[in-house]
Design a protein around this motif. Structure first.
Motif, short mmCIF file in Angstrom:
data_model
loop_
_atom_site.label_atom_id
_atom_site.label_comp_id
_atom_site.label_asym_id
_atom_site.label_seq_id
_atom_site.Cartn_x
_atom_site.Cartn_y
_atom_site.Cartn_z
N UNK A 14 0.82 -1.22 0.00
CA UNK A 14 0.00 0.00 0.00
C UNK A 14 0.85 1.26 0.00
N UNK A 15 2.01 1.21 0.60
CA UNK A 15 2.89 2.37 0.61
C UNK A 15 3.34 2.72 -0.81
N UNK A 16 3.70 1.70 -1.58
CA UNK A 16 4.10 1.91 -2.96
C UNK A 16 2.93 2.44 -3.79
N UNK A 17 1.76 1.87 -3.58
CA UNK A 17 0.58 2.31 -4.32
C UNK A 17 0.24 3.76 -4.00
N UNK A 23 2.05 10.70 -7.03
CA UNK A 23 2.71 11.23 -8.22
C UNK A 23 1.69 11.62 -9.28
N UNK A 24 0.67 10.78 -9.45
CA UNK A 24 -0.38 11.12 -10.42
C UNK A 24 -1.15 12.36 -10.00
N UNK A 38 -6.31 2.92 -12.17
CA UNK A 38 -4.85 3.00 -12.25
C UNK A 38 -4.20 2.05 -11.25
N UNK A 39 -4.71 2.05 -10.02
CA UNK A 39 -4.14 1.16 -9.00
C UNK A 39 -4.30 -0.30 -9.40
N UNK A 44 -2.86 -3.76 -7.79
CA UNK A 44 -3.49 -3.65 -6.47
C UNK A 44 -4.75 -4.50 -6.43
N UNK A 45 -4.99 -5.11 -5.29
CA UNK A 45 -6.26 -5.82 -5.09
C UNK A 45 -7.33 -4.77 -4.81
#
Length: 168
Positions: A14-17, A23-24, A38-39, A44-45
């Motif tokens: 989740x931190x990376x997501x 950024x977006x 996008x996720x 991402x689940x």
């Protein structure tokens, strides 16, 4: 182009997501549905995406109200009418009440219609009925109602009546 996870067999954390989402959001506003898509493309689940999006909304970083206002401002400058604005925002997943709230209250749609027509076709009014119909179709595609178009699009002069070319 989506970024690749370091381990393609496991979903990103989740931190990376959240970092990718931030950024977006640094470039432009996003609707919740757009960001969820996008996720999901990044692996991402549904549960992860929901938690990340909830966190972004709680922090005030993801706002559908801001998205709608920004989107409408951009499309008004392009000459889009109210019907097109409502439809596109509904397609982005926004609630009808939010759409109505975001649309400008005292907008002069007739003036916008005329400005859009002049920008695309120039200042002269349509000279004949086929040209009038062509301009009306264009304005309807831009999102203006047929009633407004009939009221505000200058009609050809009477000497160009469609029955003129009928032989007697």
């Amino acid at each position: 182009m989506p970024l690749k996870a370091s381990n393609p067999d496991s979903p990103p954390n989740e931190r990376t997501l959240r970092a990718r989402a931030l950024r977006l959001l640094g470039r432009r506003e996003y609707a919740r549905r757009e960001m969820a898509e996008r996720l999901a493309r990044w692996g991402a689940t549904n549960e992860q995406a929901a938690r990340v999006l909830d966190g972004l909304q709680a922090d005030g970083l993801l706002s559908e109200q801001r998205y709608a206002e920004s989107w409408i401002r951009t499309r008004l400058d392009r000459g889009d009418g109210p019907r097109r604005l409502r439809y596109a925002l509904a397609q982005a997943g926004l609630d009808e009440s939010l759409i109505e709230q975001a649309l400008p209250e005292n907008e002069d749609w007739a003036a916008r219609l005329e400005a859009t027509r002049r920008r695309h076709f120039g200042a002269p009014a349509p000279v004949d009925w086929p040209e009038w119909a062509r301009q009306a179709r264009y304005l309807e595609r831009r999102g203006y109602s047929p009633e407004l178009i009939r009221r505000r699009l200058p009609r050809p002069t009477m000497d160009s009546d469609p029955g003129d070319d009928v032989l007697e």
